[in-house]
Design a protein around this motif. Structure first.
Motif, PDB file in Angstrom:
ATOM      1  N   ALA A  17      85.443 -21.843  -5.876  1.00  0.00           N
ATOM      2  CA  ALA A  17      84.739 -21.842  -7.538  1.00  0.00           C
ATOM      3  C   ALA A  17      83.522 -22.697  -7.305  1.00  0.00           C
ATOM      4  O   ALA A  17      82.520 -22.128  -7.751  1.00  0.00           O
ATOM      5  CB  ALA A  17      85.594 -22.474  -8.301  1.00  0.00           C
ATOM      6  N   ASN A  18      83.303 -23.622  -6.216  1.00  0.00           N
ATOM      7  CA  ASN A  18      81.894 -24.386  -6.021  1.00  0.00           C
ATOM      8  C   ASN A  18      80.957 -23.278  -5.494  1.00  0.00           C
ATOM      9  O   ASN A  18      79.825 -23.470  -5.675  1.00  0.00           O
ATOM     10  CB  ASN A  18      82.114 -25.604  -5.403  1.00  0.00           C
ATOM     11  N   ILE A  19      81.587 -22.486  -4.485  1.00  0.00           N
ATOM     12  CA  ILE A  19      80.416 -21.561  -3.778  1.00  0.00           C
ATOM     13  C   ILE A  19      79.849 -20.688  -4.747  1.00  0.00           C
ATOM     14  O   ILE A  19      78.679 -20.271  -4.771  1.00  0.00           O
ATOM     15  CB  ILE A  19      81.387 -20.758  -2.746  1.00  0.00           C
ATOM     16  N   GLY A  20      80.806 -20.031  -5.657  1.00  0.00           N
ATOM     17  CA  GLY A  20      80.188 -19.297  -6.716  1.00  0.00           C
ATOM     18  C   GLY A  20      79.345 -20.059  -7.704  1.00  0.00           C
ATOM     19  O   GLY A  20      78.440 -19.201  -8.260  1.00  0.00           O
ATOM     20  N   SER A  21      79.582 -21.217  -8.003  1.00  0.00           N
ATOM     21  CA  SER A  21      78.886 -21.933  -8.844  1.00  0.00           C
ATOM     22  C   SER A  21      77.216 -22.128  -8.490  1.00  0.00           C
ATOM     23  O   SER A  21      76.595 -22.004  -9.257  1.00  0.00           O
ATOM     24  CB  SER A  21      79.125 -23.335  -8.878  1.00  0.00           C
ATOM     25  N   VAL A  22      77.076 -22.255  -7.083  1.00  0.00           N
ATOM     26  CA  VAL A  22      75.879 -22.145  -6.592  1.00  0.00           C
ATOM     27  C   VAL A  22      75.010 -21.109  -7.065  1.00  0.00           C
ATOM     28  O   VAL A  22      73.844 -21.040  -7.561  1.00  0.00           O
ATOM     29  CB  VAL A  22      75.778 -22.277  -5.075  1.00  0.00           C
ATOM     30  N   ILE A  23      75.666 -19.980  -6.688  1.00  0.00           N
ATOM     31  CA  ILE A  23      74.892 -18.719  -7.101  1.00  0.00           C
ATOM     32  C   ILE A  23      74.747 -18.577  -8.709  1.00  0.00           C
ATOM     33  O   ILE A  23      73.728 -18.178  -9.234  1.00  0.00           O
ATOM     34  CB  ILE A  23      75.958 -17.542  -6.843  1.00  0.00           C
ATOM     35  N   LEU A  35      84.145 -15.727  -7.918  1.00  0.00           N
ATOM     36  CA  LEU A  35      83.586 -15.194  -9.343  1.00  0.00           C
ATOM     37  C   LEU A  35      83.614 -15.971 -10.395  1.00  0.00           C
ATOM     38  O   LEU A  35      82.589 -15.952 -11.275  1.00  0.00           O
ATOM     39  CB  LEU A  35      84.096 -13.629  -9.293  1.00  0.00           C
ATOM     40  N   LEU A  36      84.647 -16.580 -10.523  1.00  0.00           N
ATOM     41  CA  LEU A  36      84.954 -17.639 -11.625  1.00  0.00           C
ATOM     42  C   LEU A  36      83.760 -18.851 -11.441  1.00  0.00           C
ATOM     43  O   LEU A  36      83.214 -19.134 -12.716  1.00  0.00           O
ATOM     44  CB  LEU A  36      86.516 -18.234 -11.450  1.00  0.00           C
ATOM     45  N   GLY A  37      83.526 -19.112 -10.219  1.00  0.00           N
ATOM     46  CA  GLY A  37      82.417 -20.045 -10.062  1.00  0.00           C
ATOM     47  C   GLY A  37      81.109 -19.873 -10.414  1.00  0.00           C
ATOM     48  O   GLY A  37      80.487 -20.530 -11.127  1.00  0.00           O
ATOM     49  N   ILE A  38      80.907 -18.295 -10.244  1.00  0.00           N
ATOM     50  CA  ILE A  38      79.455 -17.866 -10.790  1.00  0.00           C
ATOM     51  C   ILE A  38      79.475 -17.972 -12.358  1.00  0.00           C
ATOM     52  O   ILE A  38      78.296 -18.529 -12.753  1.00  0.00           O
ATOM     53  CB  ILE A  38      79.335 -16.474 -10.473  1.00  0.00           C
ATOM     54  N   GLY A  39      80.481 -17.933 -13.006  1.00  0.00           N
ATOM     55  CA  GLY A  39      80.232 -18.057 -14.529  1.00  0.00           C
ATOM     56  C   GLY A  39      80.344 -19.476 -14.890  1.00  0.00           C
ATOM     57  O   GLY A  39      79.539 -20.066 -15.942  1.00  0.00           O
ATOM     58  N   VAL A  40      81.120 -20.294 -14.171  1.00  0.00           N
ATOM     59  CA  VAL A  40      81.180 -21.758 -14.612  1.00  0.00           C
ATOM     60  C   VAL A  40      79.965 -22.356 -14.208  1.00  0.00           C
ATOM     61  O   VAL A  40      79.235 -23.202 -14.722  1.00  0.00           O
ATOM     62  CB  VAL A  40      82.257 -22.327 -13.587  1.00  0.00           C
ATOM     63  N   GLY A  41      79.447 -21.781 -12.901  1.00  0.00           N
ATOM     64  CA  GLY A  41      77.915 -22.356 -12.490  1.00  0.00           C
ATOM     65  C   GLY A  41      76.940 -22.063 -13.574  1.00  0.00           C
ATOM     66  O   GLY A  41      75.791 -22.858 -14.039  1.00  0.00           O
ATOM     67  N   GLY A  42      76.978 -20.859 -14.083  1.00  0.00           N
ATOM     68  CA  GLY A  42      76.051 -20.443 -15.068  1.00  0.00           C
ATOM     69  C   GLY A  42      76.031 -21.136 -16.328  1.00  0.00           C
ATOM     70  O   GLY A  42      74.968 -21.449 -17.072  1.00  0.00           O
ATOM     71  N   ASP A  43      76.982 -21.907 -16.725  1.00  0.00           N
ATOM     72  CA  ASP A  43      77.139 -22.531 -17.800  1.00  0.00           C
ATOM     73  C   ASP A  43      76.455 -23.876 -17.565  1.00  0.00           C
ATOM     74  O   ASP A  43      75.876 -24.270 -18.706  1.00  0.00           O
ATOM     75  CB  ASP A  43      78.791 -22.719 -18.192  1.00  0.00           C
ATOM     76  N   TYR A  44      76.043 -24.337 -16.768  1.00  0.00           N
ATOM     77  CA  TYR A  44      75.466 -25.504 -16.315  1.00  0.00           C
ATOM     78  C   TYR A  44      73.822 -25.606 -17.155  1.00  0.00           C
ATOM     79  O   TYR A  44      73.654 -26.298 -17.913  1.00  0.00           O
ATOM     80  CB  TYR A  44      75.606 -26.040 -15.019  1.00  0.00           C
ATOM     81  N   PRO A  45      73.088 -24.498 -16.446  1.00  0.00           N
ATOM     82  CA  PRO A  45      71.773 -24.629 -17.101  1.00  0.00           C
ATOM     83  C   PRO A  45      71.729 -24.119 -18.390  1.00  0.00           C
ATOM     84  O   PRO A  45      70.759 -24.322 -19.248  1.00  0.00           O
ATOM     85  CB  PRO A  45      71.101 -23.955 -16.064  1.00  0.00           C
ATOM     86  N   MET A  46      72.647 -23.229 -18.786  1.00  0.00           N
ATOM     87  CA  MET A  46      72.504 -22.520 -19.925  1.00  0.00           C
ATOM     88  C   MET A  46      72.778 -23.250 -21.350  1.00  0.00           C
ATOM     89  O   MET A  46      72.221 -23.729 -22.109  1.00  0.00           O
ATOM     90  CB  MET A  46      73.868 -21.289 -20.141  1.00  0.00           C
TER      91      MET A  46
END
Length: 570
Positions: free
Chosen positions: A94-100, A155-166
């Protein structure tokens, strides 16, 4: 004719203080409404629910992987430990995806606008959660099941990561200046509740399965437990999705994007006035101002802003160098940013050092924070909740109870200490003391790791968690949303958050092997060093309490323009 616009159309030196002259006017719209800053209006509570659910899911999904990994031991490996390399991959996925996600969504929010992007990250979270639940434990080999799970957690991490700046940008764009830090801290505090609820839901579902797993000995039924635990997170996700997809752009953001640019510096005052009306209208919408609180025309100001936005219609913000030569700074600071513009802005040291500060402090914080929290089995072992004895059900139940104790003692109280004090103490003070106090308790735990009594260990670990959250874990999220101008805010926040997740990935992949090679106390000393270094790098950052980065950028643009025009006259 305004004093900053002589007849030849050139800006004179007096224009350098234009933003300063308007600060008092802006403060008029940001002044206190008589309520404490932590008391939110109804509209702010709604925004908190819409934006905060992302961080609830962030913590829920990231920290629930600990009990899920333990359950998969019994489902896939007969109670034996997961293969170390695959366990690290699953926990880091999830953290790998978060970076993306943080990079991609951060850039898109600045380039395309918040409304065009917001909600898409939640759709990814929902899709990835459903796919995670479909892990075919009955048909794939155990190792392949873990790989399958890890891929969809990326894939979950990509969504979670996108939530930070948004969510940070959405909140900062709408917040009253005096409550901006409090609102951001409220949003981020949902991490504590996500972690707490992850443990509580696990306990409840395990209790429902006790008669099957413990009474009948059908341990394989744990396969249903972890899927239910993961699936519960879909409830708040679906409940929020519609509101995110339909959330309108903030009045401030729309007005600043659509304003007609001035043909010469004489129109700068009009541009500032329009932005002020947009700020007033946004505060009225958020419930921080009413027409009666200002003895004048905030209500009509709102109508004026909306009329002006309609009138401007589809006119675009400036995009060429020629337009930047004549556009007023107050408009330029809010125009949509593109990559070349971003690079140009941060090529100056005074701006680059801010980005370095937010990135490095978040990176160092997450090495320590996630290093401990993604490997809580070490802590649970010390306090007697590692589930080392008893039936499989009893072990799982004990681990989940231990996780909830840790969260209740340190996580949630720390977040709310930040909420209550952030506008009084300031972000910089809270971040430095949080780093230093965390370092202190890490040193105590590391130095006395094998001799601390169970009560002493619990107290020290709870205080460590408290100062992580009444400290850098909260403020590293707030800083990028407050220190950077609107024009670069989302992408800069995404880069900063990605640096943090890089630290989390380092910890997730290296903690277990390092603990075996050099021992857990030595790893804790490494975390101690990270916290001390984090306090040092915080000195690169200014205090952002009451600081308006858009006004600062407006002054910088104006001064550069004046210098260029002065050179042309010579």
């Amino acid at each position: 004719m305004p004093e900053n616009s002589p007849q030849d159309g050139r800006v004179t030196r007096t224009a350098t203080t234009e933003s300063a002259r308007h600060r008092s006017d802006l403060a008029e719209y940001e002044r206190s409404d008589g309520r404490p800053v932590f008391v939110l209006t109804r509209t702010e509570l709604k925004l908190l629910g819409i934006a905060g659910v992302g961080f609830f899911l962030d913590a829920y999904d990231l920290f629930v992987i600990n009990p899920v990994a333990t359950m998969l031991q019994y489902r896939l490996y007969g109670g034996n430990h997961l293969p170390p390399h695959l366990e690290g991959f699953v926990k880091a996925g999830a953290n790998i995806g978060s970076v993306i996600g943080q990079f991609a969504f951060g850039y898109a929010a600045d380039a395309l606008g918040r409304k065009a992007v917001y909600g898409k990250e939640l759709m990814l979270i929902i899709l990835a959660t459903i796919l995670t639940m479909t892990t075919p434990t009955g048909s794939l080999s155990p190792d392949h099941c873990l790989i399958y799970l890890a891929i969809f957690r990326i894939l979950l991490g990509i969504g979670v990561g996108g939530d930070y700046p948004m969510s940070a940008s959405i909140t900062s764009d709408r917040s009253n200046l005096r409550k901006r830090g409090t609102m951001l801290a409220y949003i981020f505090s949902n991490q504590g509740w996500g972690s707490f609820m992850g443990s509580l839901i696990t306990i409840i579902v395990l209790a429902c399965y006790k008669h099957v797993m413990d009474g009948k000995g059908e341990v394989h039924k744990v396969d249903g437990v972890w899927r239910i635990v993961v699936g519960v997170s879909l409830i708040p996700a679906f409940a929020t999705l519609y509101h995110r997809l339909t959330l309108p752009e903030s009045t401030r953001f729309i007005a600043s994007q659509k304003l007609k640019h001035a043909n010469n510096a004489a129109e700068e005052g009009d541009a500032i006035a329009a932005i002020k009306r947009a700020q007033a209208a946004e505060d009225i919408k958020m419930g921080n101002l009413t027409p009666s609180t200002n003895n004048s025309s905030e209500g009509s100001d709102k109508d004026k802003v909306e009329d002006e936005i309609d009138e401007l219609g589809s006119e675009q913000a400036f995009s060429t160098a020629e337009e930047e030569e004549v556009a007023p700074p107050e408009v330029l600071v809010k125009k949509k940013a593109h990559f070349k513009d971003f690079i140009k802005y941060f090529s100056e040291w005074r701006h680059a050092k801010l980005l370095i500060g937010t990135c490095v402090t978040w990176f160092l914080l997450d090495i320590a924070f996630y290093g401990i929290n993604l490997n809580q089995n070490v802590v649970l072992q010390q306090i007697g909740y590692d589930g080392s004895d008893g039936s499989p059900w009893n072990r799982l139940f004990k681990i989940s109870t231990g996780n909830m104790i840790i969260t209740a003692l340190g996580f949630v109280p720390g977040y709310y200490a930040s909420i209550l004090t952030i506008e009084k103490l300031g972000r910089k003070w809270i971040q430095i003391q949080g780093f230093l106090m965390s370092a202190l308790f890490l040193a105590i735990i590391a130095g006395l790791f094998n001799s601390l009594s169970k009560p002493a260990f619990i107290v020290n670990f709870a205080l460590l968690q408290f100062f992580f959250n009444f400290g850098a874990n909260t403020t590293t999220y707030c800083y990028p949303a407050e220190v950077f101008p609107t024009r670069y805010r989302a992408f800069a926040h995404g880069i900063s958050a990605a640096a943090g997740k890089a630290g989390a990935i380092v910890s997730a992949l290296a903690f277990n092997s390092l603990s075996k090679d050099i021992g857990t106390p030595a790893v804790l000393w490494i975390f101690f060093g990270c916290c001390v270094a984090g306090a040092g790098f915080t000195l690169l950052l200014p205090e952002v309490k009451g600081r308006d980065p858009d006004l600062i950028l407006a002054d910088e643009i104006r001064i550069k323009r004046e210098e260029r025009e002065r050179r042309e006259r010579l």
